[in-house]
Design a protein around this motif. Structure first.
Motif, PDB file in Angstrom:
ATOM      1  N   ALA A 336      -9.161 -16.002  -4.445  1.00 21.92           N
ATOM      2  CA  ALA A 336      -8.368 -15.482  -5.557  1.00 21.92           C
ATOM      3  C   ALA A 336      -7.906 -14.066  -5.244  1.00 21.92           C
ATOM      4  O   ALA A 336      -8.503 -13.372  -4.411  1.00 21.92           O
ATOM      5  N   ALA A 337      -6.841 -13.659  -5.920  1.00 22.59           N
ATOM      6  CA  ALA A 337      -6.297 -12.315  -5.722  1.00 22.59           C
ATOM      7  C   ALA A 337      -6.852 -11.394  -6.802  1.00 22.59           C
ATOM      8  O   ALA A 337      -6.476 -11.524  -7.973  1.00 22.59           O
ATOM      9  N   PRO A 338      -7.772 -10.479  -6.464  1.00 19.38           N
ATOM     10  CA  PRO A 338      -8.341  -9.576  -7.479  1.00 19.38           C
ATOM     11  C   PRO A 338      -7.303  -8.556  -7.943  1.00 19.38           C
ATOM     12  O   PRO A 338      -6.797  -7.768  -7.145  1.00 19.38           O
ATOM     13  N   LEU A 339      -6.981  -8.561  -9.228  1.00 19.62           N
ATOM     14  CA  LEU A 339      -5.888  -7.739  -9.735  1.00 19.62           C
ATOM     15  C   LEU A 339      -6.119  -6.247  -9.513  1.00 19.62           C
ATOM     16  O   LEU A 339      -5.225  -5.537  -9.045  1.00 19.62           O
ATOM     17  N   THR A 340      -7.282  -5.753  -9.852  1.00 18.69           N
ATOM     18  CA  THR A 340      -7.508  -4.311  -9.760  1.00 18.69           C
ATOM     19  C   THR A 340      -7.464  -3.837  -8.314  1.00 18.69           C
ATOM     20  O   THR A 340      -6.822  -2.827  -7.994  1.00 18.69           O
ATOM     21  N   THR A 341      -8.108  -4.579  -7.416  1.00 19.60           N
ATOM     22  CA  THR A 341      -8.121  -4.190  -6.010  1.00 19.60           C
ATOM     23  C   THR A 341      -6.723  -4.236  -5.417  1.00 19.60           C
ATOM     24  O   THR A 341      -6.273  -3.285  -4.758  1.00 19.60           O
ATOM     25  N   LEU A 342      -6.006  -5.337  -5.639  1.00 22.04           N
ATOM     26  CA  LEU A 342      -4.670  -5.450  -5.064  1.00 22.04           C
ATOM     27  C   LEU A 342      -3.682  -4.522  -5.752  1.00 22.04           C
ATOM     28  O   LEU A 342      -2.724  -4.063  -5.127  1.00 22.04           O
ATOM     29  N   GLY A 343      -3.918  -4.225  -7.016  1.00 25.93           N
ATOM     30  CA  GLY A 343      -3.078  -3.226  -7.672  1.00 25.93           C
ATOM     31  C   GLY A 343      -3.195  -1.880  -6.988  1.00 25.93           C
ATOM     32  O   GLY A 343      -2.190  -1.202  -6.727  1.00 25.93           O
ATOM     33  N   ARG A 344      -4.411  -1.498  -6.650  1.00 24.41           N
ATOM     34  CA  ARG A 344      -4.636  -0.236  -5.930  1.00 24.41           C
ATOM     35  C   ARG A 344      -4.012  -0.293  -4.542  1.00 24.41           C
ATOM     36  O   ARG A 344      -3.339   0.651  -4.107  1.00 24.41           O
ATOM     37  N   HIS A 345      -4.209  -1.398  -3.849  1.00 25.76           N
ATOM     38  CA  HIS A 345      -3.670  -1.536  -2.498  1.00 25.76           C
ATOM     39  C   HIS A 345      -2.146  -1.426  -2.474  1.00 25.76           C
ATOM     40  O   HIS A 345      -1.569  -0.710  -1.647  1.00 25.76           O
ATOM     41  N   ILE A 346      -1.501  -2.160  -3.360  1.00 25.46           N
ATOM     42  CA  ILE A 346      -0.035  -2.232  -3.328  1.00 25.46           C
ATOM     43  C   ILE A 346       0.597  -0.962  -3.877  1.00 25.46           C
ATOM     44  O   ILE A 346       1.556  -0.430  -3.315  1.00 25.46           O
ATOM     45  N   GLY A 347       0.045  -0.439  -4.971  1.00 19.07           N
ATOM     46  CA  GLY A 347       0.609   0.775  -5.542  1.00 19.07           C
ATOM     47  C   GLY A 347       0.487   1.977  -4.629  1.00 19.07           C
ATOM     48  O   GLY A 347       1.338   2.872  -4.648  1.00 19.07           O
ATOM     49  N   ASN A 348      -0.559   2.018  -3.801  1.00 20.24           N
ATOM     50  CA  ASN A 348      -0.770   3.142  -2.891  1.00 20.24           C
ATOM     51  C   ASN A 348      -0.034   3.005  -1.566  1.00 20.24           C
ATOM     52  O   ASN A 348       0.012   3.959  -0.780  1.00 20.24           O
ATOM     53  N   ALA A 349       0.523   1.842  -1.299  1.00 20.77           N
ATOM     54  CA  ALA A 349       1.084   1.572   0.030  1.00 20.77           C
ATOM     55  C   ALA A 349       2.371   2.344   0.296  1.00 20.77           C
ATOM     56  O   ALA A 349       3.145   2.636  -0.614  1.00 20.77           O
ATOM     57  N   VAL A 350       2.593   2.661   1.573  1.00 19.87           N
ATOM     58  CA  VAL A 350       3.900   3.136   2.022  1.00 19.87           C
ATOM     59  C   VAL A 350       4.811   1.914   2.101  1.00 19.87           C
ATOM     60  O   VAL A 350       4.445   0.920   2.734  1.00 19.87           O
ATOM     61  N   PRO A 351       5.979   1.931   1.477  1.00 23.21           N
ATOM     62  CA  PRO A 351       6.869   0.769   1.561  1.00 23.21           C
ATOM     63  C   PRO A 351       7.248   0.474   3.015  1.00 23.21           C
ATOM     64  O   PRO A 351       7.689   1.374   3.741  1.00 23.21           O
ATOM     65  N   PRO A 352       7.063  -0.758   3.476  1.00 24.40           N
ATOM     66  CA  PRO A 352       7.386  -1.081   4.868  1.00 24.40           C
ATOM     67  C   PRO A 352       8.804  -0.710   5.299  1.00 24.40           C
ATOM     68  O   PRO A 352       8.975  -0.247   6.444  1.00 24.40           O
ATOM     69  N   PRO A 353       9.852  -0.862   4.461  1.00 25.30           N
ATOM     70  CA  PRO A 353      11.185  -0.450   4.928  1.00 25.30           C
ATOM     71  C   PRO A 353      11.271   1.039   5.271  1.00 25.30           C
ATOM     72  O   PRO A 353      12.001   1.421   6.189  1.00 25.30           O
ATOM     73  N   LEU A 354      10.526   1.869   4.546  1.00 27.22           N
ATOM     74  CA  LEU A 354      10.504   3.292   4.875  1.00 27.22           C
ATOM     75  C   LEU A 354       9.780   3.505   6.201  1.00 27.22           C
ATOM     76  O   LEU A 354      10.226   4.289   7.050  1.00 27.22           O
ATOM     77  N   GLY A 355       8.674   2.802   6.405  1.00 21.91           N
ATOM     78  CA  GLY A 355       7.963   2.899   7.671  1.00 21.91           C
ATOM     79  C   GLY A 355       8.818   2.456   8.843  1.00 21.91           C
ATOM     80  O   GLY A 355       8.782   3.064   9.921  1.00 21.91           O
ATOM     81  N   GLU A 356       9.597   1.399   8.637  1.00 24.86           N
ATOM     82  CA  GLU A 356      10.474   0.924   9.710  1.00 24.86           C
ATOM     83  C   GLU A 356      11.528   1.965  10.060  1.00 24.86           C
ATOM     84  O   GLU A 356      11.820   2.210  11.239  1.00 24.86           O
ATOM     85  N   ALA A 357      12.108   2.612   9.046  1.00 25.67           N
ATOM     86  CA  ALA A 357      13.113   3.649   9.306  1.00 25.67           C
ATOM     87  C   ALA A 357      12.499   4.820  10.069  1.00 25.67           C
ATOM     88  O   ALA A 357      13.122   5.379  10.983  1.00 25.67           O
ATOM     89  N   ILE A 358      11.268   5.206   9.728  1.00 23.44           N
ATOM     90  CA  ILE A 358      10.583   6.291  10.432  1.00 23.44           C
ATOM     91  C   ILE A 358      10.350   5.897  11.892  1.00 23.44           C
ATOM     92  O   ILE A 358      10.578   6.691  12.809  1.00 23.44           O
ATOM     93  N   GLY A 359       9.916   4.670  12.114  1.00 17.70           N
ATOM     94  CA  GLY A 359       9.682   4.206  13.475  1.00 17.70           C
ATOM     95  C   GLY A 359      10.951   4.197  14.312  1.00 17.70           C
ATOM     96  O   GLY A 359      10.945   4.640  15.481  1.00 17.70           O
ATOM     97  N   ARG A 360      12.051   3.732  13.739  1.00 19.03           N
ATOM     98  CA  ARG A 360      13.326   3.712  14.469  1.00 19.03           C
ATOM     99  C   ARG A 360      13.763   5.131  14.812  1.00 19.03           C
ATOM    100  O   ARG A 360      14.272   5.390  15.908  1.00 19.03           O
ATOM    101  N   SER A 361      13.587   6.054  13.871  1.00 20.86           N
ATOM    102  CA  SER A 361      13.982   7.439  14.101  1.00 20.86           C
ATOM    103  C   SER A 361      13.222   8.037  15.279  1.00 20.86           C
ATOM    104  O   SER A 361      13.797   8.744  16.119  1.00 20.86           O
ATOM    105  N   MET A 362      11.927   7.755  15.353  1.00 16.81           N
ATOM    106  CA  MET A 362      11.128   8.311  16.450  1.00 16.81           C
ATOM    107  C   MET A 362      11.501   7.673  17.782  1.00 16.81           C
ATOM    108  O   MET A 362      11.555   8.368  18.811  1.00 16.81           O
ATOM    109  N   LEU A 363      11.778   6.399  17.798  1.00 15.63           N
ATOM    110  CA  LEU A 363      12.220   5.747  19.036  1.00 15.63           C
ATOM    111  C   LEU A 363      13.561   6.317  19.495  1.00 15.63           C
ATOM    112  O   LEU A 363      13.773   6.526  20.682  1.00 15.63           O
ATOM    113  N   GLU A 364      14.453   6.600  18.544  1.00 17.89           N
ATOM    114  CA  GLU A 364      15.743   7.199  18.899  1.00 17.89           C
ATOM    115  C   GLU A 364      15.542   8.610  19.446  1.00 17.89           C
ATOM    116  O   GLU A 364      16.220   9.017  20.403  1.00 17.89           O
ATOM    117  N   THR A 365      14.606   9.369  18.843  1.00 14.59           N
ATOM    118  CA  THR A 365      14.305  10.703  19.367  1.00 14.59           C
ATOM    119  C   THR A 365      13.769  10.620  20.791  1.00 14.59           C
ATOM    120  O   THR A 365      14.154  11.416  21.668  1.00 14.59           O
TER     121      THR A 365
END
Length: 372
Positions: A336-365
């Motif tokens: 089962a998906a525990p609401l409180t735990t996954l709420g903390r996990h997801i709300g605290n996460a860095v959005p993957p699209p932002l992480g991807e943009a950061i990674g591309r920027s560093m590879l370009e640098t």
């Protein structure tokens, strides 16, 4: 880290995986405060090799390792991590990236501007800085709430990077510019020793913002308090009888002021509560969602009501609005998906699209500096 962890040894130091001694010419990342892997997943999507994530919360291990291919999760308080630990993780010959998105709650606008004496999270950016000073990786990145920009701890962190001859760039960005269907603003910092650092500009800044409908409009309907038969993460919190009445009285984009007087909570009748219009409210289909917090499953905590169905958004819907792919694995099959735990996990996460943009920027640098 428990005794059965293959990356632990009796004296508690980190033991590199076999991959950590392989030669590599690309960027290899260690992600401190990695959580469930939002930043790491994004970096990997850009072509960065994520070798490890480190976090004190062991409940993040399954989602991190299940989705960030080839990376190991190390359960460790960052205050106990040493330069030697990190050096053993980076592959020989790789360009090193140290990411450290420390918990944002101490600097959130929801908190009073006072440092509680027992809140050690204020120290974590300094701990990240300590590890940067001791290892001096070629790239550094961090992400946090915009409010941290005005804090002394952030100014000290930037000054430390500049003293080490890093090129440093930081800016507050809207996540809709990176394709996220959410009105989320974050401070992003990137630093480089191999070229000029640049916070990546979103490639969708000149396009209409993605909407809630585009993101989650095709998910199957569920009832409050239930989960979908084939996806336990598509689960919403139950509603009390009174909150069910309030939900039914709410319209997309409306507020509790639209309700009959008898439905209003005591806090709504006080002068101090009159200004809080974006609680007990529904999202709108054709706009981005509000910022997804760790309490998105709570109707009274924000504009987290589904635009149409009489429930709060589900865990899966919140994850998609945070930019996680719709097949991201948060729990082992059959659990089962525990609401409180996954709420903390997801709300605290860095959005993957932002992480991807950061990674591309560093590879370009890296490429721009004449590196392979």
């Amino acid at each position: 880290m428990d005794a059965d962890d293959p990356h632990a040894n009796p004296n508690g130091s980190v033991v590199p995986s076999s991959d950590a001694v392989a030669s590599s010419a690309g960027i290899a990342a260690v992600d401190l405060f990695c959580g469930i892997g939002g930043l790491s997943y994004g970096l990997a999507s850009a072509g960065v090799e994520v070798v490890a994530g480190i976090d004190v919360d062991g409940s993040c291990k399954f989602p991190f390792e299940a989705n960030v291919s080839g990376a190991q999760f190390i359960e460790r308080d960052v205050r106990d991590v040493t330069a030697e630990d990190l050096s053993s993780l980076w592959p020989e010959g790789a360009t090193r990236l140290l990411a450290g998105c420390a918990p944002c709650q101490p600097f959130s606008s929801y908190r009073k501007d006072v440092r509680p004496s027992n809140d050690h999270r204020w120290e974590l950016l300094n701990e990240f800085g300590r590890l940067v000073e001791e290892t001096q990786p070629e790239f550094v990145t961090t992400e946090n709430v915009p409010r941290i920009e005005s804090k002394a701890v952030f100014a000290e962190f930037v000054a430390m990077l500049e003293d080490l001859d890093y090129s440093v760039d930081s800016d507050v960005r809207r996540c809709t510019d990176y394709g996220l269907p959410q009105n989320r603003r974050r401070l992003v910092l990137v630093a480089s020793r191999v070229g000029t650092a640049a916070v990546p500009a979103g490639d969708q800044s000149d396009q209409p913002s993605p909407t809630v409908r585009q993101a989650i409009g095709n998910l199957p309907a569920i009832e409050a308090g239930s989960a979908h038969d084939t996806d336990p993460v598509h689960r919403s919190r139950g509603l009390s009888a009174r909150n069910r009445e309030r939900m039914e009285a709410s319209t997309p984009g409306g507020t509790w002021r639209d309700w009959d007087e008898q439905l209003r909570a005591p806090c709504h009748r006080r002068a101090s509560g009159a200004a809080f219009k974006n609680v007990y409210a529904r999202m709108e289909w054709d706009k981005p969602s509000p910022t997804i917090t760790t309490y998105f499953h709570n109707f009274g905590a924000g504009r987290f009501g589904h635009p149409e169905q009489h429930r709060t958004i589900s865990v899966r819907e919140a994850a998609i609005l945070q930019g996680f792919p719709d097949d991201y694995r948060f729990v082992p099959d059959g659990e089962a998906a525990p609401l409180t735990t996954l709420g903390r996990h997801i709300g605290n996460a860095v959005p993957p699209p932002l992480g991807e943009a950061i990674g591309r920027s560093m590879l370009e640098t890296l490429i721009g500096a004449g590196n392979p």
